[in-house]
Design a protein around this motif. Structure first.
Motif, mmCIF file in Angstrom:
data_model
loop_
_atom_site.group_PDB
_atom_site.id
_atom_site.type_symbol
_atom_site.label_atom_id
_atom_site.label_comp_id
_atom_site.label_asym_id
_atom_site.label_seq_id
_atom_site.Cartn_x
_atom_site.Cartn_y
_atom_site.Cartn_z
ATOM 1 N N TYR A 15 26.069 49.170 31.943
ATOM 2 C CA TYR A 15 25.854 47.762 31.634
ATOM 3 C C TYR A 15 26.271 46.928 32.833
ATOM 4 O O TYR A 15 26.900 47.409 33.767
ATOM 5 N N PHE A 16 25.900 45.656 32.791
ATOM 6 C CA PHE A 16 26.249 44.730 33.857
ATOM 7 C C PHE A 16 27.561 44.041 33.529
ATOM 8 O O PHE A 16 27.833 43.709 32.374
ATOM 9 N N ASN A 17 28.353 43.818 34.549
ATOM 10 C CA ASN A 17 29.623 43.131 34.441
ATOM 11 C C ASN A 17 29.534 41.941 35.398
ATOM 12 O O ASN A 17 29.580 42.116 36.615
ATOM 13 N N VAL A 18 29.359 40.746 34.853
ATOM 14 C CA VAL A 18 29.193 39.548 35.676
ATOM 15 C C VAL A 18 30.567 38.942 35.948
ATOM 16 O O VAL A 18 31.341 38.684 35.029
ATOM 17 N N ARG A 19 30.861 38.729 37.222
ATOM 18 C CA ARG A 19 32.151 38.208 37.675
ATOM 19 C C ARG A 19 31.903 36.918 38.459
ATOM 20 O O ARG A 19 30.887 36.793 39.132
ATOM 21 N N VAL A 20 32.857 36.003 38.404
ATOM 22 C CA VAL A 20 32.735 34.755 39.155
ATOM 23 C C VAL A 20 34.072 34.466 39.833
ATOM 24 O O VAL A 20 35.133 34.626 39.221
ATOM 25 N N TYR A 21 34.011 34.094 41.114
ATOM 26 C CA TYR A 21 35.213 33.927 41.926
ATOM 27 C C TYR A 21 35.185 32.618 42.697
ATOM 28 O O TYR A 21 34.122 32.125 43.064
ATOM 29 N N GLY A 22 36.389 32.093 42.963
ATOM 30 C CA GLY A 22 36.524 30.850 43.697
ATOM 31 C C GLY A 22 37.127 31.060 45.069
ATOM 32 O O GLY A 22 38.126 31.772 45.221
ATOM 33 N N LEU A 23 36.513 30.440 46.052
ATOM 34 C CA LEU A 23 37.022 30.451 47.421
ATOM 35 C C LEU A 23 37.715 29.119 47.638
ATOM 36 O O LEU A 23 37.059 28.087 47.797
ATOM 37 N N LEU A 24 39.031 29.141 47.602
ATOM 38 C CA LEU A 24 39.822 27.921 47.720
ATOM 39 C C LEU A 24 40.476 27.908 49.097
ATOM 40 O O LEU A 24 41.306 28.758 49.408
ATOM 41 N N ILE A 25 40.044 26.954 49.927
ATOM 42 C CA ILE A 25 40.556 26.816 51.289
ATOM 43 C C ILE A 25 41.353 25.520 51.347
ATOM 44 O O ILE A 25 40.842 24.458 50.967
ATOM 45 N N ASN A 26 42.601 25.615 51.805
ATOM 46 C CA ASN A 26 43.450 24.425 51.852
ATOM 47 C C ASN A 26 43.269 23.648 53.158
ATOM 48 O O ASN A 26 42.468 24.038 54.029
ATOM 49 N N GLU A 27 44.034 22.562 53.285
ATOM 50 C CA GLU A 27 43.920 21.687 54.459
ATOM 51 C C GLU A 27 44.432 22.356 55.733
ATOM 52 O O GLU A 27 44.193 21.871 56.837
ATOM 53 N N ARG A 28 45.128 23.476 55.621
ATOM 54 C CA ARG A 28 45.617 24.218 56.787
ATOM 55 C C ARG A 28 44.674 25.371 57.161
ATOM 56 O O ARG A 28 45.058 26.273 57.909
ATOM 57 N N LYS B 280 45.553 32.751 56.614
ATOM 58 C CA LYS B 280 44.885 31.883 57.596
ATOM 59 C C LYS B 280 43.488 32.437 57.875
ATOM 60 O O LYS B 280 43.326 33.635 58.089
ATOM 61 N N LEU B 281 42.502 31.543 57.882
ATOM 62 C CA LEU B 281 41.125 31.984 58.130
ATOM 63 C C LEU B 281 40.995 32.670 59.489
ATOM 64 O O LEU B 281 40.243 33.631 59.626
ATOM 65 N N VAL B 282 41.745 32.196 60.479
ATOM 66 C CA VAL B 282 41.661 32.819 61.809
ATOM 67 C C VAL B 282 42.230 34.242 61.809
ATOM 68 O O VAL B 282 41.930 35.019 62.710
ATOM 69 N N ALA B 283 43.041 34.575 60.802
ATOM 70 C CA ALA B 283 43.630 35.909 60.714
ATOM 71 C C ALA B 283 42.990 36.757 59.615
ATOM 72 O O ALA B 283 43.310 37.939 59.477
ATOM 73 N N LEU B 284 42.082 36.166 58.830
ATOM 74 C CA LEU B 284 41.459 36.855 57.707
ATOM 75 C C LEU B 284 40.641 38.056 58.178
ATOM 76 O O LEU B 284 39.922 37.973 59.177
ATOM 77 N N SER B 285 40.788 39.171 57.448
ATOM 78 C CA SER B 285 39.977 40.352 57.749
ATOM 79 C C SER B 285 39.581 41.024 56.445
ATOM 80 O O SER B 285 40.148 40.734 55.387
ATOM 81 N N GLU B 286 38.629 41.924 56.534
ATOM 82 C CA GLU B 286 38.190 42.664 55.353
ATOM 83 C C GLU B 286 39.334 43.460 54.738
ATOM 84 O O GLU B 286 39.312 43.759 53.550
#
Length: 146
Positions: free
Chosen positions: A3-16, A119-125
């Motif tokens: 069966y299908f499992n539908v998921r929903v996620y939020g990408l919350l990026i702050n002011e920093r 930090k987005l500049v340090a984000l990795s997979e």
């Protein structure tokens, strides 16, 4: 049964320019992901995402715009379902009243979830566990030309 499992996620990026990551433990497994979860029967994607943020983060969010929907096959790590994940950019509607940790899986006694900013500049997979989240990290980094 499949069966299908539908998921929903939020990408919350702050002011920093940091993105919110949720570290969790479930069924004896540790994993890191973006805040969000499963769609319930009779629920729309936006309502589900708002509910998930209330459940996980005790925070109201404003859903801004769609970022990505899974476009490849992914089997659930927990059952026989096929995962379909939808990601939106979100922002808090008020103050985020969470205890933010600095290390992954730094759970407070009696809990199996913690939150941290990356930090987005340090984000990795490597900051996330699941295949679709890794794809989202790759696309985020491409889009932001980091």
């Amino acid at each position: 049964m499949s069966y299908f499992n539908v998921r929903v996620y939020g990408l919350l990026i702050n002011e920093r320019n940091e993105i919110l990551i949720s570290d969790e433990q479930q069924e004896g497994r540790h994993f890191s992901k973006f805040p969000g979860g499963g769609l319930e029967l009779g629920e729309g994607l936006i309502d589900a995402l708002k509910r998930e943020f209330m459940e996980e983060c005790a925070a109201e969010v404003e859903v801004l715009n769609h970022f990505y929907t899974t476009d490849f096959y992914e089997k659930s790590s927990f059952n026989d379902s096929q995962i379909l994940s939808i990601y939106y950019f979100v922002r808090p509607a008020g103050r985020l009243d969470l205890e933010f940790k600095h290390k992954p899986f730094d759970f407070t006694a009696g809990t199996a979830q913690s939150f941290r900013w990356v930090k987005l500049v340090a984000l990795s997979e490597d900051d996330v566990t699941f295949k679709t989240d890794k794809m989202v990290v790759r696309l985020l980094l491409q889009q932001m030309a980091i």
